[in-house]
Design an enzyme around this catalytic site. Sequence first.
Site, PDB file in Angstrom:
ATOM      1  N   ARG A   1       0.875  -1.127  -0.176  1.00 35.75           N
ATOM      2  CA  ARG A   1      -0.219  -0.043   0.043  1.00 35.75           C
ATOM      3  C   ARG A   1       0.889   1.264   0.102  1.00 35.75           C
ATOM      4  NH1 ARG A   1      -1.189  -2.750   4.788  1.00 35.75           N
ATOM      5  NH2 ARG A   1      -3.275  -2.909   4.364  1.00 35.75           N
TER       6      ARG A   1
ATOM      7  N   TYR B   1       9.493   8.670  15.346  1.00 32.18           N
ATOM      8  CA  TYR B   1       9.627   8.756  14.082  1.00 32.18           C
ATOM      9  C   TYR B   1      10.790   9.700  13.374  1.00 32.18           C
ATOM     10  CZ  TYR B   1       7.937   8.921   9.127  1.00 32.18           C
ATOM     11  OH  TYR B   1       7.807   8.750   7.690  1.00 32.18           O
TER      12      TYR B   1
ATOM     13  N   ASP C   1       8.950  -9.895   6.923  1.00 28.66           N
ATOM     14  CA  ASP C   1       8.925  -9.030   8.206  1.00 28.66           C
ATOM     15  C   ASP C   1      10.595  -8.562   8.107  1.00 28.66           C
ATOM     16  OD1 ASP C   1       9.307  -8.020  10.801  1.00 28.66           O
ATOM     17  OD2 ASP C   1       8.840  -9.834  11.929  1.00 28.66           O
ATOM     18  N   VAL C   2      10.400  -7.034   7.827  1.00 29.17           N
ATOM     19  CA  VAL C   2      11.899  -6.371   7.892  1.00 29.17           C
ATOM     20  C   VAL C   2      12.484  -6.592   8.928  1.00 29.17           C
ATOM     21  CG1 VAL C   2      10.857  -5.125   6.060  1.00 29.17           C
ATOM     22  CG2 VAL C   2      10.875  -4.190   8.461  1.00 29.17           C
TER      23      VAL C   2
ATOM     24  N   LYS D   1      13.891   8.426  11.298  1.00 28.57           N
ATOM     25  CA  LYS D   1      14.376   8.719   9.734  1.00 28.57           C
ATOM     26  C   LYS D   1      15.651   9.455   9.808  1.00 28.57           C
ATOM     27  CE  LYS D   1      10.746   7.125   8.202  1.00 28.57           C
ATOM     28  NZ  LYS D   1      10.616   5.959   7.298  1.00 28.57           N
TER      29      LYS D   1
ATOM     30  N   THR E   1      -0.937   9.327   2.688  1.00 25.24           N
ATOM     31  CA  THR E   1      -1.183   7.936   3.014  1.00 25.24           C
ATOM     32  C   THR E   1      -1.734   7.541   4.266  1.00 25.24           C
ATOM     33  OG1 THR E   1       1.047   7.513   3.879  1.00 25.24           O
ATOM     34  CG2 THR E   1       0.912   7.656   1.577  1.00 25.24           C
TER      35      THR E   1
END
Length: 280
Positions: A22, A158, A66-67, A162, A193
Site C-alpha cells: 500500500r 519517527y 518481516d523487515v 528517519k 497515505t
Amino acid sequence: MSSSTGIRTLSGKRIAITGAGRGIGRATAEELHRRGALVAIGDIDADSAKDAATSIGADVTAHHIDVTDSESFASFLADAKQAMGGLDVLINNAGVMPIGHFLDIAEPTVRRAMEINLLGPTLGMRAALPDMIANGSGHIVNVASVAGKAAVPGGLYYCSHKAGIIALTEGARLEFGARGIDFTCVMPSFTNTDLVAGTKGTKFLKNVEPEDVAKGIAEAIEKKHLDVYLPKSLRQITFTQALTGRRMRDFLNRRLGAYNTFLDIDQSGRAAYNERISKS
C-alpha cells in the site's frame, strides 16, 4: 542499461520493494513497472502484497516479509531473485509512524516502530550488499522523511528513526560507493497515505501524493540521485532553516503551527491506522 543521454533506463531492471502492499511502496511498484522494470513486492501483510501485485501486472510477484527479521529479509530477497533472475535495486520503504506525546506511546509500540523503521533498512542493506559488491553494481534506495532533518514535538520516535536512515544511507555511500554501489535517500514531506491519517499537515506546504514520491524514486534510480526531496522546494527550506539558528527557527515554526503537527491529532481519524501498526 543506459541511454545515450547518460540516464539509465529502467527497462528490465530487477527491483525489490519492502512495504509495497500500500501507500508509497505500492505507488512506486506501479511507476517502476510502468517504466519497464521487473518488480517484487514485499509486505508483512501478505494479502495486501498479493492484491498490489495482481493489480499491477501478471509478472509482478508478491512475497511476505518481516523487515525486522534477518532470516525473513534474506528469504524475501532470495525469492525475489529467483522470480526476477537477480536483483539490481532494493528499495527499503517499509515504515510506521507512531505520533503523539513522547511519554504517552506504549513501550511495545516504541520498540516495534524502531525495529521496522531503522533496523529494517539496516538488515535489508546487510542482506543485499554482499551480492551487489561481488557483482560490482547495485542500488540501494532508502525511504526516509524530511522529518529526519527537523525533529518536532510529538514526532520524536519517527523523526529520530528517519534521521538514522539519512545517516545510514550517507555512511553507506562513503563506505561502499567506490565499489560500484549507488545509494539514494528519499525525503518526502507529508504524503497522503495512511501514515498521516488524523493529522492536518503543515501550513503553506501542500501534502504530496504517493505517485509524486514514486516518480521521484524512479527518476533517482534512472539518474543516480543521492538525495530526493519531495516537494523539491524542501531542499532549500531545510538548508535555510539550518542557517537560521534554533531561536529563530523555533519562533517561526511555532508561529506557523509546525510544532503542533504531530500533537494536534484527530484520534478517531487515526484509530484504524494505530490499530493496524500495533498488530504489524
